[in-house]
Write a protein that holds these residues in place. Structure first.
Motif, PDB file in Angstrom:
ATOM      1  N   LEU A  23      54.777  -3.686 -17.324  1.00 43.94           N
ATOM      2  CA  LEU A  23      53.468  -4.328 -17.197  1.00 43.94           C
ATOM      3  C   LEU A  23      52.347  -3.326 -16.984  1.00 43.94           C
ATOM      4  N   ALA A  24      52.624  -2.213 -16.302  1.00 44.00           N
ATOM      5  CA  ALA A  24      51.533  -1.359 -15.856  1.00 44.00           C
ATOM      6  C   ALA A  24      51.164  -0.278 -16.861  1.00 44.00           C
ATOM      7  N   ARG A  25      52.145   0.213 -17.632  1.00 45.53           N
ATOM      8  CA  ARG A  25      51.853   1.361 -18.472  1.00 45.53           C
ATOM      9  C   ARG A  25      51.248   0.907 -19.781  1.00 45.53           C
ATOM     10  N   SER A  26      50.395   1.748 -20.328  1.00 43.35           N
ATOM     11  CA  SER A  26      49.774   1.398 -21.599  1.00 43.35           C
ATOM     12  C   SER A  26      50.408   2.154 -22.757  1.00 43.35           C
ATOM     13  N   ASN A  27      51.413   2.955 -22.469  1.00 44.12           N
ATOM     14  CA  ASN A  27      52.103   3.670 -23.533  1.00 44.12           C
ATOM     15  C   ASN A  27      53.272   2.825 -24.024  1.00 44.12           C
ATOM     16  N   THR A  28      53.307   2.600 -25.357  1.00 44.52           N
ATOM     17  CA  THR A  28      54.290   1.654 -25.885  1.00 44.52           C
ATOM     18  C   THR A  28      55.718   2.106 -25.624  1.00 44.52           C
ATOM     19  N   ILE A  29      55.968   3.419 -25.693  1.00 46.20           N
ATOM     20  CA  ILE A  29      57.331   3.900 -25.478  1.00 46.20           C
ATOM     21  C   ILE A  29      57.777   3.605 -24.052  1.00 46.20           C
ATOM     22  N   LEU A  30      56.859   3.761 -23.089  1.00 44.04           N
ATOM     23  CA  LEU A  30      57.245   3.502 -21.706  1.00 44.04           C
ATOM     24  C   LEU A  30      57.473   2.025 -21.465  1.00 44.04           C
ATOM     25  N   VAL A  31      56.733   1.171 -22.176  1.00 47.10           N
ATOM     26  CA  VAL A  31      56.976  -0.271 -22.046  1.00 47.10           C
ATOM     27  C   VAL A  31      58.386  -0.600 -22.525  1.00 47.10           C
ATOM     28  N   LEU A  32      58.766  -0.011 -23.666  1.00 49.81           N
ATOM     29  CA  LEU A  32      60.118  -0.241 -24.194  1.00 49.81           C
ATOM     30  C   LEU A  32      61.172   0.269 -23.216  1.00 49.81           C
ATOM     31  N   LEU A  33      60.908   1.414 -22.600  1.00 50.80           N
ATOM     32  CA  LEU A  33      61.893   1.958 -21.658  1.00 50.80           C
ATOM     33  C   LEU A  33      61.987   1.094 -20.402  1.00 50.80           C
ATOM     34  N   GLY A  34      60.875   0.477 -19.993  1.00 49.95           N
ATOM     35  CA  GLY A  34      60.945  -0.462 -18.873  1.00 49.95           C
ATOM     36  C   GLY A  34      61.829  -1.650 -19.197  1.00 49.95           C
ATOM     37  N   ILE A  35      61.741  -2.127 -20.443  1.00 52.36           N
ATOM     38  CA  ILE A  35      62.600  -3.245 -20.849  1.00 52.36           C
ATOM     39  C   ILE A  35      64.061  -2.806 -20.834  1.00 52.36           C
ATOM     40  N   GLU A  36      64.329  -1.559 -21.249  1.00 51.06           N
ATOM     41  CA  GLU A  36      65.706  -1.064 -21.195  1.00 51.06           C
ATOM     42  C   GLU A  36      66.216  -1.029 -19.755  1.00 51.06           C
ATOM     43  N   LEU A  37      65.335  -0.646 -18.811  1.00 52.21           N
ATOM     44  CA  LEU A  37      65.757  -0.636 -17.404  1.00 52.21           C
ATOM     45  C   LEU A  37      66.117  -2.037 -16.940  1.00 52.21           C
ATOM     46  N   MET A  38      65.345  -3.047 -17.375  1.00 48.52           N
ATOM     47  CA  MET A  38      65.660  -4.412 -16.970  1.00 48.52           C
ATOM     48  C   MET A  38      67.006  -4.840 -17.525  1.00 48.52           C
ATOM     49  N   LEU A  39      67.312  -4.436 -18.777  1.00 50.52           N
ATOM     50  CA  LEU A  39      68.616  -4.768 -19.354  1.00 50.52           C
ATOM     51  C   LEU A  39      69.738  -4.111 -18.551  1.00 50.52           C
ATOM     52  N   ASN A  40      69.508  -2.880 -18.112  1.00 52.99           N
ATOM     53  CA  ASN A  40      70.519  -2.195 -17.316  1.00 52.99           C
ATOM     54  C   ASN A  40      70.753  -2.906 -15.996  1.00 52.99           C
ATOM     55  N   ALA A  41      69.679  -3.442 -15.398  1.00 50.72           N
ATOM     56  CA  ALA A  41      69.841  -4.182 -14.144  1.00 50.72           C
ATOM     57  C   ALA A  41      70.702  -5.419 -14.367  1.00 50.72           C
ATOM     58  N   ALA A  42      70.515  -6.096 -15.497  1.00 50.87           N
ATOM     59  CA  ALA A  42      71.357  -7.256 -15.791  1.00 50.87           C
ATOM     60  C   ALA A  42      72.812  -6.838 -15.941  1.00 50.87           C
ATOM     61  N   ASN A  43      73.057  -5.684 -16.585  1.00 53.73           N
ATOM     62  CA  ASN A  43      74.436  -5.217 -16.738  1.00 53.73           C
ATOM     63  C   ASN A  43      75.068  -4.909 -15.386  1.00 53.73           C
ATOM     64  N   ILE A  44      74.270  -4.368 -14.458  1.00 48.98           N
ATOM     65  CA  ILE A  44      74.805  -4.090 -13.120  1.00 48.98           C
ATOM     66  C   ILE A  44      75.256  -5.387 -12.456  1.00 48.98           C
ATOM     67  N   ASN A  45      74.494  -6.469 -12.668  1.00 49.07           N
ATOM     68  CA  ASN A  45      74.907  -7.752 -12.109  1.00 49.07           C
ATOM     69  C   ASN A  45      76.236  -8.208 -12.687  1.00 49.07           C
ATOM     70  N   PHE A  46      76.398  -8.055 -14.011  1.00 45.79           N
ATOM     71  CA  PHE A  46      77.676  -8.449 -14.629  1.00 45.79           C
ATOM     72  C   PHE A  46      78.827  -7.719 -13.962  1.00 45.79           C
ATOM     73  N   ILE A  47      78.682  -6.390 -13.806  1.00 47.90           N
ATOM     74  CA  ILE A  47      79.777  -5.601 -13.247  1.00 47.90           C
ATOM     75  C   ILE A  47      80.012  -5.973 -11.785  1.00 47.90           C
ATOM     76  N   ALA A  48      78.940  -6.230 -11.035  1.00 48.18           N
ATOM     77  CA  ALA A  48      79.109  -6.573  -9.617  1.00 48.18           C
ATOM     78  C   ALA A  48      79.859  -7.893  -9.478  1.00 48.18           C
ATOM     79  N   PHE A  49      79.503  -8.885 -10.294  1.00 45.95           N
ATOM     80  CA  PHE A  49      80.209 -10.165 -10.177  1.00 45.95           C
ATOM     81  C   PHE A  49      81.644 -10.051 -10.688  1.00 45.95           C
TER      82      PHE A  49
END
Lengths: 103, 172
Positions: A23-49
């Motif tokens: 949400l905060a960065r105006s650089n498109t590459i960093l926005v995409l990388l933020g979305i990748e971080l969110m996907l990684n957080a979801a994967n951590i939930n899968f492994i934890a459960f």
């Protein structure tokens, strides 16, 4: 606090860091990388459960994560190709200036 | 056991937060590689070795290379990678407010949730078992993921390639 709670809190923090970046960065590459971080957080939930769930015999959690990683890789490739295409038209990768899709 | 988890979490979250705050895009990309490696360390900690190696191969190996190529290809000049002008204060503040409130909501929900008791020992999932499940039960999904990857990569190549039939005044 059980380890499952701890894992979920860690993934919550990672998700929110990614959301802040997207949400905060105006650089498109960093926005995409933020979305990748969110996907990684979801994967951590899968492994934890999978690790602390009531039925750990099946390997379903790991298989979900494998498919999720594959789809995330495809998404990253297409996203970065779109960024390069936008850059070719606009000579810029700021989100604020990419207001015209028709080049 | 918990100390190792906390150490991994500090590495992962610290490098992710630093990556989102740095001005220099290359520093951000390299810090994110550290964060993805931290996620792989978490998978190792949880006993999912196969997923950990997949994470290292895909994220630390492939996605990071693609990201670095994109950063270098979209650089305007030698100076342009240094200060990308800072986002406006209202934008940063509102993004922080959204992320912090979401963290508060999910965190309180997690803190008050009660889960069924976990089994004492880590679930054992050998690579052989994963392979058998992938090929037998999830065979259709595996094929579909293969098709999705193929289509996405061909599409990415087509989108990013230089089309020759553009107008002459567009040409650089």
């Amino acid at each position: 606090m059980t380890p499952l709670h701890l894992c979920l809190l860690i993934s919550t923090a990672l998700f929110c860091i990614g959301l802040f970046g997207a949400l905060a960065r105006s650089n498109t590459i960093l926005v995409l990388l933020g979305i990748e971080l969110m996907l990684n957080a979801a994967n951590i939930n899968f492994i934890a459960f999978w690790r602390y769930g009531p039925n750990p015999a099946a390997a379903n959690g790991m298989i979900f994560v494998l498919f999720s990683i594959a789809v995330a890789a495809a998404e990253a490739a297409v996203g970065l190709a779109l960024i390069i295409a936008v850059y070719r038209h606009q000579k810029n990768i700021r989100l604020q200036e990419a207001t015209v899709l028709k080049g | 056991m918990t100390a190792a988890l906390l150490l991994i979490a500090v590495l992962m979250l610290g490098s992710a937060a630093a990556a989102m705050l740095r001005r220099n895009l290359i520093h951000s990309a390299l810090l994110l590689v550290a964060s993805w490696t931290g996620v792989a360390a978490f998978y190792l900690w949880a006993g999912a070795e196969f997923v950990a190696f997949a994470q290292i191969l895909v994220y630390a190996g492939a996605v990071s290379m693609v990201v670095l190529f994109a950063v270098l290809l979209t650089r305007q000049s030698r100076e342009a990678d240094l200060p990308i002008e800072p986002a406006t204060v209202t934008r940063t503040a509102s993004a922080f407010a959204v992320a912090a409130s979401l963290a508060a909501v999910i965190g309180s929900a997690v803190a008050t949730a009660r889960f069924p008791a976990a089994s004492a020992e880590a679930p054992a999932a050998s690579v052989k078992q994963i392979g058998l499940e992938l090929m037998a039960e999830h065979g259709a999904a595996l094929l579909i993921v293969g098709i999705v990857l193929t289509v996405a990569l061909i599409g990415a190549t087509v989108i990013a390639s230089n089309d020759k039939k553009r107008d002459p005044e567009d040409a650089p």
